[in-house]
Design a protein around this motif. Structure first.
Motif, PDB file in Angstrom:
ATOM      1  N   ASP A  40     -13.796  94.784  17.466  1.00 34.81           N
ATOM      2  CA  ASP A  40     -13.179  95.229  16.228  1.00 34.81           C
ATOM      3  C   ASP A  40     -14.250  95.518  15.189  1.00 34.81           C
ATOM      4  O   ASP A  40     -15.213  94.761  15.048  1.00 34.81           O
ATOM      5  CB  ASP A  40     -12.235  94.160  15.684  1.00 34.81           C
ATOM      6  N   LEU A  41     -14.047  96.611  14.465  1.00 34.83           N
ATOM      7  CA  LEU A  41     -14.941  96.987  13.370  1.00 34.83           C
ATOM      8  C   LEU A  41     -14.255  96.663  12.058  1.00 34.83           C
ATOM      9  O   LEU A  41     -13.026  96.722  11.959  1.00 34.83           O
ATOM     10  CB  LEU A  41     -15.243  98.488  13.415  1.00 34.83           C
ATOM     11  N   ASP A  42     -15.041  96.361  11.043  1.00 35.15           N
ATOM     12  CA  ASP A  42     -14.475  96.152   9.728  1.00 35.15           C
ATOM     13  C   ASP A  42     -15.438  96.662   8.662  1.00 35.15           C
ATOM     14  O   ASP A  42     -16.569  97.021   8.948  1.00 35.15           O
ATOM     15  CB  ASP A  42     -14.106  94.691   9.490  1.00 35.15           C
ATOM     16  N   GLY A  43     -14.947  96.718   7.454  1.00 33.61           N
ATOM     17  CA  GLY A  43     -15.766  97.100   6.307  1.00 33.61           C
ATOM     18  C   GLY A  43     -16.429  98.458   6.442  1.00 33.61           C
ATOM     19  O   GLY A  43     -15.786  99.447   6.784  1.00 33.61           O
ATOM     20  N   GLU A  44     -17.721  98.483   6.176  1.00 35.21           N
ATOM     21  CA  GLU A  44     -18.494  99.725   6.198  1.00 35.21           C
ATOM     22  C   GLU A  44     -18.527 100.361   7.585  1.00 35.21           C
ATOM     23  O   GLU A  44     -18.648 101.581   7.711  1.00 35.21           O
ATOM     24  CB  GLU A  44     -19.927  99.469   5.720  1.00 35.21           C
ATOM     25  N   LEU A  45     -18.405  99.550   8.631  1.00 32.03           N
ATOM     26  CA  LEU A  45     -18.427 100.105   9.982  1.00 32.03           C
ATOM     27  C   LEU A  45     -17.193 100.968  10.254  1.00 32.03           C
ATOM     28  O   LEU A  45     -17.276 101.952  10.980  1.00 32.03           O
ATOM     29  CB  LEU A  45     -18.525  98.994  11.036  1.00 32.03           C
ATOM     30  N   VAL A  46     -16.066 100.622   9.654  1.00 26.04           N
ATOM     31  CA  VAL A  46     -14.852 101.427   9.814  1.00 26.04           C
ATOM     32  C   VAL A  46     -15.071 102.813   9.225  1.00 26.04           C
ATOM     33  O   VAL A  46     -14.763 103.830   9.853  1.00 26.04           O
ATOM     34  CB  VAL A  46     -13.628 100.741   9.161  1.00 26.04           C
ATOM     35  N   VAL A  47     -15.625 102.851   8.040  1.00 30.36           N
ATOM     36  CA  VAL A  47     -15.896 104.128   7.371  1.00 30.36           C
ATOM     37  C   VAL A  47     -16.862 104.961   8.209  1.00 30.36           C
ATOM     38  O   VAL A  47     -16.644 106.151   8.430  1.00 30.36           O
ATOM     39  CB  VAL A  47     -16.457 103.890   5.951  1.00 30.36           C
ATOM     40  N   ALA A  48     -17.930 104.338   8.689  1.00 29.37           N
ATOM     41  CA  ALA A  48     -18.922 105.051   9.500  1.00 29.37           C
ATOM     42  C   ALA A  48     -18.312 105.542  10.809  1.00 29.37           C
ATOM     43  O   ALA A  48     -18.574 106.672  11.244  1.00 29.37           O
ATOM     44  CB  ALA A  48     -20.117 104.139   9.785  1.00 29.37           C
ATOM     45  N   ALA A  49     -17.479 104.732  11.446  1.00 28.66           N
ATOM     46  CA  ALA A  49     -16.851 105.115  12.718  1.00 28.66           C
ATOM     47  C   ALA A  49     -15.902 106.290  12.529  1.00 28.66           C
ATOM     48  O   ALA A  49     -15.883 107.219  13.342  1.00 28.66           O
ATOM     49  CB  ALA A  49     -16.110 103.927  13.322  1.00 28.66           C
ATOM     50  N   GLU A  50     -15.124 106.271  11.471  1.00 30.86           N
ATOM     51  CA  GLU A  50     -14.208 107.385  11.199  1.00 30.86           C
ATOM     52  C   GLU A  50     -14.977 108.663  10.903  1.00 30.86           C
ATOM     53  O   GLU A  50     -14.597 109.742  11.355  1.00 30.86           O
ATOM     54  CB  GLU A  50     -13.276 107.027  10.045  1.00 30.86           C
ATOM     55  N   ARG A  51     -16.055 108.546  10.172  1.00 30.38           N
ATOM     56  CA  ARG A  51     -16.898 109.705   9.862  1.00 30.38           C
ATOM     57  C   ARG A  51     -17.500 110.273  11.151  1.00 30.38           C
ATOM     58  O   ARG A  51     -17.523 111.479  11.371  1.00 30.38           O
ATOM     59  CB  ARG A  51     -17.978 109.285   8.867  1.00 30.38           C
ATOM     60  N   ALA A  52     -17.972 109.383  12.020  1.00 25.47           N
ATOM     61  CA  ALA A  52     -18.555 109.812  13.290  1.00 25.47           C
ATOM     62  C   ALA A  52     -17.520 110.483  14.178  1.00 25.47           C
ATOM     63  O   ALA A  52     -17.790 111.526  14.786  1.00 25.47           O
ATOM     64  CB  ALA A  52     -19.169 108.613  14.012  1.00 25.47           C
ATOM     65  N   ALA A  53     -16.326 109.901  14.265  1.00 25.27           N
ATOM     66  CA  ALA A  53     -15.263 110.486  15.092  1.00 25.27           C
ATOM     67  C   ALA A  53     -14.911 111.892  14.608  1.00 25.27           C
ATOM     68  O   ALA A  53     -14.713 112.802  15.409  1.00 25.27           O
ATOM     69  CB  ALA A  53     -14.033 109.591  15.085  1.00 25.27           C
ATOM     70  N   GLY A  54     -14.879 112.062  13.301  1.00 26.44           N
ATOM     71  CA  GLY A  54     -14.568 113.374  12.739  1.00 26.44           C
ATOM     72  C   GLY A  54     -15.664 114.398  12.945  1.00 26.44           C
ATOM     73  O   GLY A  54     -15.422 115.599  12.906  1.00 26.44           O
ATOM     74  N   SER A  55     -16.880 113.934  13.197  1.00 29.46           N
ATOM     75  CA  SER A  55     -18.004 114.856  13.352  1.00 29.46           C
ATOM     76  C   SER A  55     -18.224 115.319  14.790  1.00 29.46           C
ATOM     77  O   SER A  55     -18.971 116.264  15.021  1.00 29.46           O
ATOM     78  CB  SER A  55     -19.295 114.202  12.852  1.00 29.46           C
ATOM     79  N   CYS A  56     -17.581 114.676  15.739  1.00 27.14           N
ATOM     80  CA  CYS A  56     -17.822 114.991  17.155  1.00 27.14           C
ATOM     81  C   CYS A  56     -17.276 116.373  17.510  1.00 27.14           C
ATOM     82  O   CYS A  56     -16.058 116.598  17.415  1.00 27.14           O
ATOM     83  CB  CYS A  56     -17.184 113.931  18.054  1.00 27.14           C
ATOM     84  N   PRO A  57     -18.131 117.297  17.930  1.00 32.18           N
ATOM     85  CA  PRO A  57     -17.671 118.662  18.208  1.00 32.18           C
ATOM     86  C   PRO A  57     -16.801 118.783  19.463  1.00 32.18           C
ATOM     87  O   PRO A  57     -16.130 119.796  19.645  1.00 32.18           O
ATOM     88  CB  PRO A  57     -18.970 119.461  18.365  1.00 32.18           C
ATOM     89  N   VAL A  58     -16.782 117.757  20.307  1.00 30.73           N
ATOM     90  CA  VAL A  58     -15.950 117.824  21.520  1.00 30.73           C
ATOM     91  C   VAL A  58     -14.860 116.756  21.526  1.00 30.73           C
ATOM     92  O   VAL A  58     -14.218 116.525  22.555  1.00 30.73           O
ATOM     93  CB  VAL A  58     -16.821 117.729  22.809  1.00 30.73           C
ATOM     94  N   ALA A  59     -14.637 116.110  20.385  1.00 32.29           N
ATOM     95  CA  ALA A  59     -13.592 115.103  20.219  1.00 32.29           C
ATOM     96  C   ALA A  59     -13.665 114.011  21.282  1.00 32.29           C
ATOM     97  O   ALA A  59     -12.666 113.626  21.879  1.00 32.29           O
ATOM     98  CB  ALA A  59     -12.221 115.755  20.203  1.00 32.29           C
ATOM     99  N   ALA A  60     -14.871 113.495  21.510  1.00 30.43           N
ATOM    100  CA  ALA A  60     -15.077 112.456  22.522  1.00 30.43           C
ATOM    101  C   ALA A  60     -14.887 111.047  21.973  1.00 30.43           C
ATOM    102  O   ALA A  60     -14.886 110.099  22.730  1.00 30.43           O
ATOM    103  CB  ALA A  60     -16.477 112.577  23.119  1.00 30.43           C
ATOM    104  N   LEU A  61     -14.700 110.939  20.658  1.00 28.66           N
ATOM    105  CA  LEU A  61     -14.533 109.623  20.037  1.00 28.66           C
ATOM    106  C   LEU A  61     -13.094 109.426  19.557  1.00 28.66           C
ATOM    107  O   LEU A  61     -12.493 110.347  19.007  1.00 28.66           O
ATOM    108  CB  LEU A  61     -15.469 109.483  18.832  1.00 28.66           C
ATOM    109  N   THR A  62     -12.590 108.225  19.788  1.00 26.07           N
ATOM    110  CA  THR A  62     -11.238 107.889  19.332  1.00 26.07           C
ATOM    111  C   THR A  62     -11.309 106.607  18.519  1.00 26.07           C
ATOM    112  O   THR A  62     -11.805 105.600  18.982  1.00 26.07           O
ATOM    113  CB  THR A  62     -10.298 107.658  20.543  1.00 26.07           C
ATOM    114  N   ALA A  63     -10.790 106.693  17.297  1.00 26.63           N
ATOM    115  CA  ALA A  63     -10.715 105.528  16.413  1.00 26.63           C
ATOM    116  C   ALA A  63      -9.278 105.043  16.420  1.00 26.63           C
ATOM    117  O   ALA A  63      -8.346 105.818  16.172  1.00 26.63           O
ATOM    118  CB  ALA A  63     -11.154 105.905  15.005  1.00 26.63           C
ATOM    119  N   ARG A  64      -9.092 103.757  16.719  1.00 24.37           N
ATOM    120  CA  ARG A  64      -7.739 103.164  16.749  1.00 24.37           C
ATOM    121  C   ARG A  64      -7.672 101.978  15.805  1.00 24.37           C
ATOM    122  O   ARG A  64      -8.517 101.111  15.860  1.00 24.37           O
ATOM    123  CB  ARG A  64      -7.414 102.689  18.162  1.00 24.37           C
ATOM    124  N   ARG A  65      -6.645 101.965  14.998  1.00 24.78           N
ATOM    125  CA  ARG A  65      -6.425 100.832  14.078  1.00 24.78           C
ATOM    126  C   ARG A  65      -5.501  99.842  14.700  1.00 24.78           C
ATOM    127  O   ARG A  65      -4.729 100.067  15.529  1.00 24.78           O
ATOM    128  CB  ARG A  65      -5.847 101.317  12.768  1.00 24.78           C
TER     129      ARG A  65
END
Length: 65
Positions: A40-65
């Protein structure tokens, strides 16, 4: 929140590593390492993970709450 990587989709562009280097790293072979796989991620890591998922040009990352 958790972030997962679809290794079959990942092409090693490295956008996620640039957006969230504390979470992601490309190894010498261009294989993506998720330092928080299954954790589980929390705090600043959540923000960074969401930013990273949105930046992936092939949609290889999935963020789940």
């Amino acid at each position: 929140m958790r972030i997962s990587v679809d290794v079959n989709r990942c092409e090693g562009h490295g956008m996620c590593e640039q957006m969230a280097p504390e979470i992601f790293e490309l190894d010498d072979d261009g294989v993506l390492i998720n330092h928080y796989e299954g954790q589980d991620l929390d705090g600043e890591l959540v923000v960074a993970a969401e930013r990273a998922a949105g930046s992936c040009p092939v949609a290889a990352l999935t963020a789940r709450r």
